[in-house]
Design a protein around this motif. Structure first.
Motif, mmCIF file in Angstrom:
data_model
loop_
_atom_site.group_PDB
_atom_site.id
_atom_site.type_symbol
_atom_site.label_atom_id
_atom_site.label_comp_id
_atom_site.label_asym_id
_atom_site.label_seq_id
_atom_site.Cartn_x
_atom_site.Cartn_y
_atom_site.Cartn_z
ATOM 1 N N LEU A 1 0.829 -1.203 0.000
ATOM 2 C CA LEU A 1 0.000 0.000 0.000
ATOM 3 C C LEU A 1 0.866 1.257 0.000
ATOM 4 C CD1 LEU A 1 -2.724 -1.087 2.602
ATOM 5 C CD2 LEU A 1 -3.083 -0.733 0.146
ATOM 6 N N LEU A 2 1.956 1.213 0.739
ATOM 7 C CA LEU A 2 2.891 2.341 0.765
ATOM 8 C C LEU A 2 3.546 2.522 -0.594
ATOM 9 C CD1 LEU A 2 4.398 4.459 2.609
ATOM 10 C CD2 LEU A 2 6.176 2.728 2.871
ATOM 11 N N ARG A 3 3.999 1.427 -1.180
ATOM 12 C CA ARG A 3 4.690 1.471 -2.473
ATOM 13 C C ARG A 3 3.782 1.993 -3.587
ATOM 14 N NH1 ARG A 3 6.651 -4.210 -4.564
ATOM 15 N NH2 ARG A 3 4.375 -4.424 -4.621
ATOM 16 N N SER A 4 2.517 1.590 -3.571
ATOM 17 C CA SER A 4 1.583 2.003 -4.621
ATOM 18 C C SER A 4 1.124 3.450 -4.466
ATOM 19 C CB SER A 4 0.351 1.094 -4.614
ATOM 20 O OG SER A 4 -0.429 1.305 -3.446
ATOM 21 N N GLY A 5 1.362 4.036 -3.295
ATOM 22 C CA GLY A 5 0.911 5.401 -3.040
ATOM 23 C C GLY A 5 -0.456 5.459 -2.379
ATOM 24 N N ALA A 6 -1.067 4.301 -2.147
ATOM 25 C CA ALA A 6 -2.411 4.249 -1.569
ATOM 26 C C ALA A 6 -2.471 4.803 -0.150
ATOM 27 C CB ALA A 6 -2.932 2.808 -1.585
ATOM 28 N N LEU A 7 -1.324 4.820 0.539
ATOM 29 C CA LEU A 7 -1.304 5.320 1.924
ATOM 30 C C LEU A 7 -1.164 6.840 2.010
ATOM 31 C CD1 LEU A 7 0.836 2.768 3.978
ATOM 32 C CD2 LEU A 7 -1.632 2.921 3.757
ATOM 33 N N ARG A 8 -1.004 7.492 0.880
ATOM 34 C CA ARG A 8 -0.840 8.955 0.914
ATOM 35 C C ARG A 8 -1.997 9.657 1.632
ATOM 36 N NH1 ARG A 8 3.358 10.723 -2.351
ATOM 37 N NH2 ARG A 8 4.162 9.172 -3.822
ATOM 38 N N PRO A 9 -3.261 9.387 1.271
ATOM 39 C CA PRO A 9 -4.356 10.081 1.967
ATOM 40 C C PRO A 9 -4.338 9.874 3.477
ATOM 41 C CG PRO A 9 -5.165 8.969 -0.010
ATOM 42 C CD PRO A 9 -3.754 8.493 0.213
ATOM 43 N N HIS A 10 -4.113 8.622 3.902
ATOM 44 C CA HIS A 10 -4.064 8.323 5.344
ATOM 45 C C HIS A 10 -2.960 9.119 6.038
ATOM 46 C CE1 HIS A 10 -3.154 6.241 9.075
ATOM 47 N NE2 HIS A 10 -1.988 5.895 8.582
ATOM 48 N N LEU A 11 -1.766 9.086 5.482
ATOM 49 C CA LEU A 11 -0.636 9.758 6.121
ATOM 50 C C LEU A 11 -0.751 11.274 6.036
ATOM 51 C CD1 LEU A 11 2.257 7.381 4.993
ATOM 52 C CD2 LEU A 11 1.386 7.698 7.316
ATOM 53 N N TYR A 12 -1.272 11.798 4.932
ATOM 54 C CA TYR A 12 -1.447 13.244 4.806
ATOM 55 C C TYR A 12 -2.508 13.758 5.786
ATOM 56 C CZ TYR A 12 1.217 12.986 0.401
ATOM 57 O OH TYR A 12 2.181 12.782 -0.555
ATOM 58 N N ASN A 13 -3.480 12.906 6.106
ATOM 59 C CA ASN A 13 -4.532 13.312 7.052
ATOM 60 C C ASN A 13 -4.094 13.191 8.506
ATOM 61 O OD1 ASN A 13 -6.616 14.068 5.295
ATOM 62 N ND2 ASN A 13 -7.374 11.978 5.087
ATOM 63 N N THR A 14 -3.208 12.242 8.787
ATOM 64 C CA THR A 14 -2.862 11.962 10.184
ATOM 65 C C THR A 14 -1.537 12.573 10.627
ATOM 66 O OG1 THR A 14 -1.887 9.843 9.516
ATOM 67 C CG2 THR A 14 -4.170 9.807 10.244
ATOM 68 N N VAL A 15 -0.680 12.954 9.680
ATOM 69 C CA VAL A 15 0.634 13.521 10.032
ATOM 70 C C VAL A 15 0.759 14.913 9.422
ATOM 71 C CG1 VAL A 15 3.121 13.160 10.021
ATOM 72 C CG2 VAL A 15 1.583 11.184 9.946
ATOM 73 N N ALA A 16 0.823 15.928 10.274
ATOM 74 C CA ALA A 16 0.882 17.304 9.783
ATOM 75 C C ALA A 16 2.206 17.597 9.079
ATOM 76 C CB ALA A 16 0.684 18.276 10.940
ATOM 77 N N GLY A 17 3.285 16.995 9.571
ATOM 78 C CA GLY A 17 4.601 17.198 8.960
ATOM 79 C C GLY A 17 4.966 16.029 8.072
ATOM 80 N N LYS A 18 6.224 15.623 8.140
ATOM 81 C CA LYS A 18 6.647 14.503 7.304
ATOM 82 C C LYS A 18 6.351 13.173 7.989
ATOM 83 C CE LYS A 18 11.509 14.202 8.798
ATOM 84 N NZ LYS A 18 12.897 14.117 8.335
ATOM 85 N N PRO A 19 5.828 12.193 7.267
ATOM 86 C CA PRO A 19 5.574 10.869 7.835
ATOM 87 C C PRO A 19 6.895 10.182 8.180
ATOM 88 C CG PRO A 19 4.388 11.180 5.765
ATOM 89 C CD PRO A 19 5.384 12.291 5.876
ATOM 90 N N LEU A 20 6.942 9.531 9.345
ATOM 91 C CA LEU A 20 8.153 8.853 9.795
ATOM 92 C C LEU A 20 7.910 7.347 9.900
ATOM 93 C CD1 LEU A 20 9.128 11.376 12.615
ATOM 94 C CD2 LEU A 20 10.109 11.238 10.317
ATOM 95 N N LEU A 21 8.965 6.612 10.177
ATOM 96 C CA LEU A 21 8.875 5.154 10.229
ATOM 97 C C LEU A 21 7.857 4.677 11.263
ATOM 98 C CD1 LEU A 21 9.948 2.480 9.104
ATOM 99 C CD2 LEU A 21 11.779 2.576 10.816
#
Length: 315
Positions: free
Chosen positions: A232-252
């Motif tokens: 999901l991360l590789r395909s870009g599908a997690l972008r909406p989730h991470l953009y909504n939950t992390v105000a800055g840069k997503p971390l490990l």
């Protein structure tokens, strides 16, 4: 002679393709130009003003930069974190934006680019961890594996490093190292993270995995869910989730948190579906995968693990 008439569906597809081509290469430019004349703002400004922080704004900024024919704007989707501010300055110059009239634009665009660059860096970090092979001669690796046992089975002593006891927490053989081949250290780190961060919940999930009729291999399924999160991360599908939950840069650790959500929710899904046997795992795994992908299409998606404190007070 047989004459072929295209079906309505194929005709619609053809018309859609033609429209997409015309819009992308001809109409989009003029549409944007007209809107700028009317509003006095470029597309990037309109997005920043029209959408609140999160996936709605950042994904549209990302699409706009990707669709641009200007190399400065195109580079915005692959810029490194330390070059974000300079990139934003260049974009403002290229788009001839008056900062005094729109003082918030620079900050908003910079936040979007930090999220975008952070997502790209996160994938690189996750990929490196996935490629790291479990090495039984590596003290750090071995310590982490034994930590997993202690977290899940605190009252049971491990008889030896290589033992059938590993089957009690869902490994296939006497030596767990063989099960990490597909996802490398990423699989182990996720298992440990869930067990350490949500210890009581992880043990509860393990008890379900050991159910006499609805059981499944806890560790193997966990590694499988790591593969799901990775894809999901590789395909870009997690972008909406991470953009909504992390105000800055997503971390490990944000990726690990998503794994925890998948591990906990899959257990609930499995018990609710009541498969006839573990032999049907792939069928229900795909059903769960489809369910997650559907959730990720929702604008406000945020796949954050929420545990009732009444059930798990220590978490």
């Amino acid at each position: 002679m047989r004459i072929y008439f295209p079906s309505s569906s194929s005709s619609e597809t053809m018309l859609g393709t033609i429209w997409q081509y015309l819009y992308t290469f001809y109409l989009r430019f003029w549409f944007k130009w007209i809107l700028r004349q009317i509003t006095g703002k470029c597309e990037l400004q309109r997005i920043c003003h029209g959408y609140k922080p999160g996936a709605g704004r950042t994904t549209r900024i990302e699409n706009s930069l990707n669709s641009s024919k200007n190399t400065v704007l195109q580079e915005g989707v692959s810029v490194k974190e330390d070059a974000v501010e300079a990139c934003v300055t260049q974009i403002i110059k290229v788009k001839n934006i008056n900062e005094q009239k729109d003082p918030k634009f620079k900050v908003n665009l910079q936040q979007c680019l930090i999220q975008i660059s952070g997502y790209n860096l996160l994938f690189t970090t996750v990929e490196e961890l996935r490629k790291e092979v479990f090495n039984s001669e590596n003290i750090k690796h071995e310590k982490m594996l034994l930590q997993l046992w202690d977290l899940l089975m605190p009252s049971v002593k491990l008889e030896s490093r290589i033992t059938k006891q590993w089957g009690n927490i869902g490994f296939q053989g006497d030596d767990p190292k063989t099960d990490f081949r597909g996802m490398g250290m990423l699989g182990l780190v996720n298992l440990v993270f869930f067990s350490e961060k949500y210890t009581k919940a992880a043990r509860h999930v393990l008890s379900h995995a050991n159910h006499p009729s609805l059981g499944y291999s806890y560790a193997i399924v966990g590694i499988n869910l790591t593969e799901m999160a990775y894809s999901l991360l590789r395909s870009g599908a997690l972008r909406p989730h991470l953009y909504n939950t992390v105000a800055g840069k997503p971390l490990l650790h944000h990726f690990h948190q998503l794994y925890c959500y998948l591990a906990y929710e899959f257990d609930k899904f499995w018990l609710e579906e009541k498969p006839a046997s573990i032999m049907e795992f792939n069928i229900y795994r795909e059903k769960f995968h489809d369910k997650v992908k559907e959730l990720l299409l929702e604008p406000e998606v945020s796949l954050v693990l929420k545990i009732d404190p009444k059930n798990y007070p220590e978490n």
